[in-house]
Design a protein around this motif. Sequence first.
Motif, PDB file in Angstrom:
ATOM      1  N   UNK A   1       0.830  -1.211   0.000  1.00  0.00           N
ATOM      2  CA  UNK A   1       0.000   0.000   0.000  1.00  0.00           C
ATOM      3  C   UNK A   1       0.862   1.258   0.000  1.00  0.00           C
ATOM      4  N   UNK A   2       1.934   1.259   0.774  1.00  0.00           N
ATOM      5  CA  UNK A   2       2.802   2.436   0.849  1.00  0.00           C
ATOM      6  C   UNK A   2       3.487   2.691  -0.486  1.00  0.00           C
ATOM      7  N   UNK A   3       3.977   1.633  -1.121  1.00  0.00           N
ATOM      8  CA  UNK A   3       4.748   1.795  -2.350  1.00  0.00           C
ATOM      9  C   UNK A   3       3.889   1.755  -3.606  1.00  0.00           C
ATOM     10  N   UNK A   4       2.625   1.365  -3.458  1.00  0.00           N
ATOM     11  CA  UNK A   4       1.748   1.298  -4.627  1.00  0.00           C
ATOM     12  C   UNK A   4       2.088   0.152  -5.560  1.00  0.00           C
ATOM     13  N   UNK A   5       2.494  -0.972  -4.989  1.00  0.00           N
ATOM     14  CA  UNK A   5       2.830  -2.161  -5.776  1.00  0.00           C
ATOM     15  C   UNK A   5       2.057  -3.341  -5.210  1.00  0.00           C
ATOM     16  N   UNK A   6       2.110  -4.480  -5.896  1.00  0.00           N
ATOM     17  CA  UNK A   6       1.378  -5.662  -5.414  1.00  0.00           C
ATOM     18  C   UNK A   6       2.158  -6.353  -4.303  1.00  0.00           C
ATOM     19  N   UNK A   7       1.456  -7.212  -3.565  1.00  0.00           N
ATOM     20  CA  UNK A   7       2.126  -7.963  -2.494  1.00  0.00           C
ATOM     21  C   UNK A   7       3.159  -8.919  -3.070  1.00  0.00           C
ATOM     22  N   UNK A   8       2.865  -9.476  -4.231  1.00  0.00           N
ATOM     23  CA  UNK A   8       3.830 -10.363  -4.882  1.00  0.00           C
ATOM     24  C   UNK A   8       5.107  -9.628  -5.248  1.00  0.00           C
ATOM     25  N   UNK A   9       4.969  -8.390  -5.702  1.00  0.00           N
ATOM     26  CA  UNK A   9       6.144  -7.579  -6.030  1.00  0.00           C
ATOM     27  C   UNK A   9       6.942  -7.277  -4.770  1.00  0.00           C
ATOM     28  N   UNK A  10       6.248  -7.047  -3.671  1.00  0.00           N
ATOM     29  CA  UNK A  10       6.947  -6.816  -2.398  1.00  0.00           C
ATOM     30  C   UNK A  10       7.791  -8.028  -2.055  1.00  0.00           C
ATOM     31  N   UNK A  11       7.203  -9.213  -2.134  1.00  0.00           N
ATOM     32  CA  UNK A  11       7.933 -10.436  -1.778  1.00  0.00           C
ATOM     33  C   UNK A  11       9.111 -10.675  -2.726  1.00  0.00           C
ATOM     34  N   UNK A  12       8.907 -10.473  -4.032  1.00  0.00           N
ATOM     35  CA  UNK A  12      10.001 -10.715  -4.979  1.00  0.00           C
ATOM     36  C   UNK A  12      11.124  -9.684  -4.797  1.00  0.00           C
ATOM     37  N   UNK A  13      10.772  -8.425  -4.560  1.00  0.00           N
ATOM     38  CA  UNK A  13      11.793  -7.393  -4.343  1.00  0.00           C
ATOM     39  C   UNK A  13      12.572  -7.670  -3.065  1.00  0.00           C
ATOM     40  N   UNK A  14      11.881  -8.131  -2.021  1.00  0.00           N
ATOM     41  CA  UNK A  14      12.560  -8.456  -0.761  1.00  0.00           C
ATOM     42  C   UNK A  14      13.510  -9.635  -0.967  1.00  0.00           C
TER      43      UNK A  14
END
Length: 166
Positions: free
Chosen positions: A131-144
């Motif tokens: 929500x903060x970055x305006x991306x999907x949860x999947x993108x959060x996990x892959x970026x992490x």
Amino acid sequence: MEGDPRFAEFVAERGDALLRYGYVLAGNPHDAADLVQEALLKLRGAWSRLRLKENPESYARTTMARLHIATWRLRRRELLAWDLPEGAHHDPLPSGDERRMWQALAGLPRKQRAVLVLRYYEQLDDAEIAAVLGISRGTVRSQAARALDKLRAGLPSEPMTRGNVR
């Protein structure tokens, strides 16, 4: 309401009296002008209800008094300190490992660095980071995952011994 001549007449007739009242409240012409301006803005918003009443000036004066009190209360809460703090606070320099970690983190792409900071420093979960970055949860996990892989690859690995386990 737009261009109501009665409001313009009221301001023309009573504006100076309101300014004098504001000066008595505030004690200086600048704050008095601010009080009058704020009160007239509020009066303008309520003009359709108040124009039927006999005394819109009373509304303006009451508004000015309340605005002045609110400002006074805010200023009263401020703690002004004329003296500087007793000593300067210096954060200790990071150790070699911490310095290398911060350098490695700084070397990450911006999105990966943001994901790690939000996850580990701000303690946000994947949905909140998304929500903060305006991306999907999947993108959060892959970026992490990519960021952690880069950090692991960039830092020298130490053999796990009882002395360096944290």
